[in-house]
Design an enzyme around this catalytic site. Structure first.
Site, PDB file in Angstrom:
ATOM      1  N   TYR A 227       0.797  -1.238   0.000  1.00 44.46           N
ATOM      2  CA  TYR A 227       0.000   0.000   0.000  1.00 44.46           C
ATOM      3  C   TYR A 227       0.826   1.283   0.000  1.00 44.46           C
ATOM      4  O   TYR A 227       0.277   2.361  -0.098  1.00 44.46           O
ATOM      5  CB  TYR A 227      -0.973   0.018   1.188  1.00 44.46           C
ATOM      6  CG  TYR A 227      -0.374  -0.336   2.539  1.00 44.46           C
ATOM      7  CD1 TYR A 227       0.405   0.559   3.235  1.00 44.46           C
ATOM      8  CD2 TYR A 227      -0.593  -1.586   3.103  1.00 44.46           C
ATOM      9  CE1 TYR A 227       0.954   0.233   4.467  1.00 44.46           C
ATOM     10  CE2 TYR A 227      -0.055  -1.931   4.336  1.00 44.46           C
ATOM     11  CZ  TYR A 227       0.717  -1.022   5.021  1.00 44.46           C
ATOM     12  OH  TYR A 227       1.257  -1.354   6.219  1.00 44.46           O
ATOM     13  N   LYS A 228       2.150   1.159   0.120  1.00 43.49           N
ATOM     14  CA  LYS A 228       2.974   2.376   0.144  1.00 43.49           C
ATOM     15  C   LYS A 228       3.304   2.770  -1.307  1.00 43.49           C
ATOM     16  O   LYS A 228       2.408   3.062  -2.068  1.00 43.49           O
ATOM     17  CB  LYS A 228       4.226   2.126   0.979  1.00 43.49           C
ATOM     18  CG  LYS A 228       3.920   1.795   2.454  1.00 43.49           C
ATOM     19  CD  LYS A 228       5.211   1.637   3.220  1.00 43.49           C
ATOM     20  CE  LYS A 228       5.010   1.080   4.627  1.00 43.49           C
ATOM     21  NZ  LYS A 228       4.304   1.982   5.527  1.00 43.49           N
ATOM     22  N   ARG A 376       8.532  13.471   7.909  1.00 46.13           N
ATOM     23  CA  ARG A 376       8.824  12.620   6.753  1.00 46.13           C
ATOM     24  C   ARG A 376       8.134  13.126   5.481  1.00 46.13           C
ATOM     25  O   ARG A 376       6.941  13.408   5.484  1.00 46.13           O
ATOM     26  CB  ARG A 376       8.376  11.180   7.021  1.00 46.13           C
ATOM     27  CG  ARG A 376       8.980  10.582   8.270  1.00 46.13           C
ATOM     28  CD  ARG A 376       8.631   9.109   8.400  1.00 46.13           C
ATOM     29  NE  ARG A 376       7.206   8.865   8.413  1.00 46.13           N
ATOM     30  CZ  ARG A 376       6.646   7.657   8.377  1.00 46.13           C
ATOM     31  NH1 ARG A 376       7.426   6.587   8.293  1.00 46.13           N
ATOM     32  NH2 ARG A 376       5.345   7.504   8.402  1.00 46.13           N
TER      33      ARG A 376
HETATM   34  C1  LIG Z   1       8.846  -1.156   7.557  1.00 41.09           C
HETATM   35  C2  LIG Z   1       7.466  -1.681   7.797  1.00 41.09           C
HETATM   36  N1  LIG Z   1       7.297  -2.996   7.971  1.00 41.09           N
HETATM   37  C3  LIG Z   1       6.082  -3.521   8.203  1.00 41.09           C
HETATM   38  C4  LIG Z   1       4.963  -2.720   8.266  1.00 41.09           C
HETATM   39  C5  LIG Z   1       3.629  -3.328   8.581  1.00 41.09           C
HETATM   40  O1  LIG Z   1       2.999  -3.774   7.426  1.00 41.09           O
HETATM   41  P1  LIG Z   1       1.575  -4.508   7.516  1.00 41.09           P
HETATM   42  O2  LIG Z   1       0.627  -3.533   8.086  1.00 41.09           O
HETATM   43  O3  LIG Z   1       1.272  -4.874   6.083  1.00 41.09           O
HETATM   44  O4  LIG Z   1       1.719  -5.708   8.366  1.00 41.09           O
HETATM   45  C6  LIG Z   1       5.091  -1.341   8.054  1.00 41.09           C
HETATM   46  C7  LIG Z   1       3.903  -0.462   8.096  1.00 41.09           C
HETATM   47  O5  LIG Z   1       3.947   0.737   7.958  1.00 41.09           O
HETATM   48  C8  LIG Z   1       6.383  -0.811   7.833  1.00 41.09           C
HETATM   49  O6  LIG Z   1       6.574   0.511   7.667  1.00 41.09           O
END
Ligand SMILES: Cc1ncc(COP(=O)(O)O)c(C=O)c1O
Length: 415
Positions: A227-228, A376
């Site tokens: 989603y990013k 950020r």
């Molecule tokens: C570096 C990083 N890893 C993992 C996650 C968590 O991802 P998810 O919500 O898909 O589990 C994020 C969420 O922002 C993140 O920034």
């Protein structure tokens, strides 16, 4: 000579590599008029075709074909198709990437998988200040007596952490979610593999923003958010990568019917699917995948090297503008100056980061802050322009000059 608005416009007109960045940008919804988005590190922009894709699934799939959609539409294929569409962005082969579940869940699956393969080694090495969910997942595994954790403060502690020879897997964030510092993947992997351990990378803050070379860097395992920068949509499923030499090495940590060798045979016993397919677990999220497929259509056409160059040009410009326009205020760049050591966003340290972020959002400049003092700026290479950077930094400068960011209405924290 300080950069001018005219220079920024000129930089936008110069488009090496990619056919046209302006055309690529037009494939996305511009959002609310007068708003500038610097939050691709949180939720990437929406491809215009996402609406139609979702509508088609709802109307033709859900309303009309209903159960028959599983046979008539490509719902079951989406985890593979989406993975294949983004594979080149992370330097992987199409067959080695699947889009499924969340980054946290995939992190769990791959930590357990690595522990299984590396047994009797049972130590997980991870950064103390990694994204919290990654740490929580590892803590949960350790609580179940399936591993021991060894924390490092910095990647420079890696050699010492690996020295006892008991490490099963080292889990690293490619890019730090606060400072945007990008690790040298090839160097870290050499060190990890020389010690007989496996590596697991979280690419959430680099995939879709900068070029990544998983295969060339000998990465074993990787995960990352959809989603990013990948623009899969709010809450989009994540991706999972497993190097082919490991893909058939063990049972997956969560053995589900979608990862079975023959899903619809409904066999009594589990048989893992071949390769990366075994990391699928349950029914794919059809609506979420439909939204992600809009971005996938765009990513198939994107040259990752050109993307990286565009991102470099944008973020270098942003840093130069901060230097030149905001030197009078105590904003400190915490991201590396060298693009090769930087991820998707640019981070500034500022004592009132949370209030300043809210004041910027109030003026239509959508940035984010992280405790205690990080501001950020998530720059999306497909949609951000140099001209937007100029405008946004002027807004920042005006807020600092007037001190209006200190208004009490910006005092309570936002997500
Ligand atoms: C570096 C990083 N890893 C993992 C996650 C968590 O991802 P998810 O919500 O898909 O589990 C994020 C969420 O922002 C993140 O920034």
């Amino acid at each position: 000579m300080p950069l001018t608005l005219a220079d920024c416009i000129q930089l936008d007109a110069h488009e090496p590599g990619q056919p046209s960045w302006a055309q690529a940008g037009d494939c996305f919804d511009p959002g609310t008029p007068g708003t500038l988005y610097f939050d691709a590190n949180s939720i990437g922009p929406m491809p215009r075709t996402a609406l139609v894709k979702m509508q088609t699934v709802l109307q033709q799939g859900w309303a009309q074909a209903r159960r028959r959609s599983w046979n008539e539409l490509d719902w079951l294929e989406q985890p593979r198709k989406l993975g294949a569409a983004i594979a080149h962005l992370i330097g992987a082969d199409m067959a080695d990437v699947r889009v499924t579940d969340t980054t946290s869940v995939n992190q769990y699956k791959l930590l357990r998988y690595a522990l299984h393969i590396s047994a009797p080694r049972r130590v997980i090495v991870l950064e103390r200040h990694v994204f919290p969910s990654n740490r929580y997942v590892a803590e949960g595994i350790a609580r179940d007596h399936l591993a021991e954790l060894r924390f490092i403060d910095d990647v420079s502690d890696l050699t010492a952490a690996l020295a006892p020879g008991d490490v099963a897997v080292v889990a690293l964030s490619h890019v730090d979610y606060r400072s945007s510092t990008r690790l040298n993947m090839a160097e870290a992997n050499r060190c990890i593999q020389a010690a007989g351990a496996m590596n697991l990378w979280d690419l959430s803050h680099s995939a879709g923003a900068v070029a990544i070379a998983l295969r060339d860097c000998h990465a074993d395992l990787a995960v990352g958010c959809g989603y990013k920068y990948l623009c899969g949509g709010p809450g989009a499923p994540a991706f999972i990568y497993v190097h082919p030499r490991w893909a058939d090495a063990a049972w997956p940590a969560i053995a589900g019917w979608m990862g079975h060798a023959d899903t619809f045979a409904f066999e009594v016993d589990y048989r893992p699917g071949s390769g990366t397919d075994r990391f699928l677990v349950g029914t794919p999220p059809v609506l979420a995948n439909a939204a992600f497929s809009a971005a996938a259509d765009l990513w198939r056409e994107v040259d990752p090297v050109a993307l990286d160059q565009r991102h470099c040009s944008l973020t270098d410009t942003l840093i130069q503008l901060f230097d030149e326009q905001c030197a009078a205020w105590p904003l400190r760049l915490t991201s590396p100056r060298n693009h090769a050591q930087r991820g998707g966003h640019v981070a500034l340290q500022f004592e009132g980061a949370s209030a300043l972020a809210q004041a910027l959002v109030d003026k239509g400049v959508i940035v984010s802050s992280r405790k205690p003092d990080a501001l950020r700026w998530g720059v999306h290479p497909l949609t951000t322009t140099h001209q937007q950077l100029w405008t946004a930094v002027q807004v920042l400068r005006q807020l600092l000059e007037s001190g209006s960011w200190q208004d009490p209405r910006f005092a309570s924290p936002m997500v």
